[in-house]
Design an enzyme around this catalytic site. Structure first.
Site, PDB file in Angstrom:
ATOM      1  N   CYS A  99       0.806  -1.224   0.000  1.00 30.73           N
ATOM      2  CA  CYS A  99       0.000   0.000   0.000  1.00 30.73           C
ATOM      3  C   CYS A  99       0.840   1.276   0.000  1.00 30.73           C
ATOM      4  O   CYS A  99       0.292   2.374  -0.134  1.00 30.73           O
ATOM      5  CB  CYS A  99      -0.950   0.000   1.192  1.00 30.73           C
ATOM      6  SG  CYS A  99      -1.970  -1.478   1.276  1.00 30.73           S
ATOM      7  N   HIS A 392      -9.393   2.462  -2.070  1.00 36.02           N
ATOM      8  CA  HIS A 392      -7.958   2.209  -1.947  1.00 36.02           C
ATOM      9  C   HIS A 392      -7.439   1.282  -3.045  1.00 36.02           C
ATOM     10  O   HIS A 392      -7.289   0.088  -2.839  1.00 36.02           O
ATOM     11  CB  HIS A 392      -7.677   1.610  -0.564  1.00 36.02           C
ATOM     12  CG  HIS A 392      -6.276   1.172  -0.334  1.00 36.02           C
ATOM     13  ND1 HIS A 392      -5.174   1.888  -0.776  1.00 36.02           N
ATOM     14  CD2 HIS A 392      -5.781   0.076   0.316  1.00 36.02           C
ATOM     15  CE1 HIS A 392      -4.074   1.252  -0.415  1.00 36.02           C
ATOM     16  NE2 HIS A 392      -4.411   0.155   0.241  1.00 36.02           N
ATOM     17  N   CYS A 422       0.117   2.674   6.385  1.00 32.92           N
ATOM     18  CA  CYS A 422       0.567   1.326   6.707  1.00 32.92           C
ATOM     19  C   CYS A 422       0.622   0.543   5.401  1.00 32.92           C
ATOM     20  O   CYS A 422       0.099   0.982   4.379  1.00 32.92           O
ATOM     21  CB  CYS A 422      -0.392   0.654   7.683  1.00 32.92           C
ATOM     22  SG  CYS A 422      -2.088   0.491   7.029  1.00 32.92           S
TER      23      CYS A 422
END
EC number: 2.3.1.16
Length: 436
Positions: A99, A392, A422
């Site tokens: 990510c 996302h 994160c």
């Protein structure tokens, strides 16, 4: 030796964020159904170049990322160069850091500028949860290799006899950590339980995120940083994120059942980010080159840091480890920041990190600090809403955050902003930008 990070080139020029753009973010199998990450990447880079009126031939390097990679085009960056009118000699390579992927691509381009190897580059990332590399079972894969070597019909028949019906079924991409077998959602559940984060608090954060994102779209603030995407067969288009709950009602979140711990869990589909399709990109230049070309940068990179922690416990606590490093390298404290943008993978993960930011015990035991990172001022935190609302697309979130915080700081007259996230594998990232 100074702890300050010098994010400048040999001439002392800062790294300028000249422009940023993204596609709308769309839930899996909706507006971008059938559109690959590569196609979305080419789409956003083409539009970014057109809007900035930058000659593609001036781009010296493109670093682009993708988390769910397609075997047909493993180097997405090179394919984007070939599909957007840049010189065929333009340096291009792909990165992946879960990510935090487009944070990594941005840092790589920035470091190329810092060393003097280039003056202009593009960074970004794209992911599709709708166009996936569907695999085969290990037994079928083994058999297919053996079939390629088999000479006679009898040999081939013997190979087929080793397979059962289950071995022929398609295998979707893994959603769990390779090293632990734990999914992100299971880790979010663990963090919620460990830090006593209630279902009500998680739902409240999700409601806040959707409400602010809806208000932001209504205000028109995102129009200049989100393109209109026309998708094949070009009979329709998408011009805004389609995950946002318009007119979000807090009470409605309580109706959903837990997604990962069915009996005792608190993490639901409503307080987690959905699987999402989308792409984003930014243009980076040396400060001098940007001025020479007549650009007014939307921001400058002040500092950055990456972190890595254990994957068995609190795997999504990366912001709490990376942020103090970035602050130290910028010579700042948390209270000095104008805005804070934290990636909301899950409401539970976000609230756990916010709790650790304010914890002196965590600072002493985990960070070796004698004081907490700091209590987060909610008037500075994710003021336009966050990933819980926008969605996302794994590799696109980093440069979405960078662009969004820079443009919001610009609207507010300048200041400094923290972007942090994160990432799977126990990874974390933090980047501080400054805007004039």
């Amino acid at each position: 030796m100074s702890d300050r990070q010098q994010v400048t080139n040999a001439k002392g020029e800062r790294i300028a964020i000249v422009a940023g753009l993204r596609t709308p973010f769309a839930k899996q199998a909706t507006a971008f159904h059938g559109v690959s990450a590569l196609d979305m990447g080419k789409m956003v880079v083409n539009e970014l170049l057109a809007r900035s009126e930058l000659d593609p031939k001036l781009i010296e390097q493109l670093v682009y990322g993708q988390v769910v990679q397609m075997p047909a085009a493993p180097n997405i960056a090179r394919e984007i160069v070939l599909g957007t009118g840049m010189n065929v000699s333009t340096d291009a390579y792909s990165v992946t850091r879960a990510c935090a992927t487009s944070f990594q691509s941005a840092v790589n381009v920035a470091e190329s500028i810092m060393t003097g190897n280039i003056e202009i580059g593009i960074a970004g990332g794209a992911d599709s949860s709708s166009v996936l590399p569907i695999g085969v079972s290990k037994k079928l894969a083994h058999a297919l290799v053996d079939l390629n070597k088999a000479r006679s019909f009898g040999q081939k028949l013997q190979i087929f006899r080793r397979l059962g019906i289950k071995d022929l079924l398609p295998v979707p991409p893994a959603v769990a950590e390779y090293s632990t077998g734990l999914s992100m959602g299971q880790t979010a559940e663990q963090m919620a339980k460990t830090y006593n984060i209630s279902r009500a608090d998680q739902d409240a954060l999700a409601h806040r995120s959707h409400t602010l994102a809806s208000e932001t779209w209504a205000s028109g603030h995102l129009r200049d940083e989100v393109m209109v995407a026309h998708v094949p067969p070009y009979k329709q288009f998408i011009d805004r994120d389609n995950n946002i709950r318009e007119n979000s009602v807090l009470e409605s979140y309580a109706k959903l059942r837990p997604a990962f711990d069915k009996q005792h869990g608190t993490v639901t589909a409503a307080n987690s980010t959905p699987l999402t399709d989308g792409a984003s990109a930014i243009i980076l230049m040396s400060e001098g080159r940007a001025k020479a070309l007549g650009y007014q940068p939307i921001g400058y990179i002040k500092s950055y840091a990456f972190s890595a922690i254990d994957v068995w416990q609190d795997m999504l606590m990366g912001p709490s480890y990376a942020t103090p490093l970035a602050l130290k390298r910028a010579g700042m404290e948390l209270e000095d920041l104008t805005l804070i943008e934290m990636h909301e993978a899950f409401a539970a993960q976000t609230l756990a990190n916010m709790q650790m930011f304010a914890s002196k015990k965590f600072a002493e035991e985990k960070l070796g600090r004698n004081r907490a990172i700091g209590e987060i001022d909610m008037s500075k935190f994710n003021v336009l809403g966050g990933s819980l609302a926008y969605g996302h697309p794994f590799a696109a979130t980093g440069t979405r955050l960078i662009t969004q915080v820079c443009r919001e700081l610009k609207r507010r007259g300048g200041g400094t902003g923290l972007t942090t996230a994160c990432a799977a594998g126990g990874l974390g990232v933090a980047m501080i930008v400054e805007v004039e």
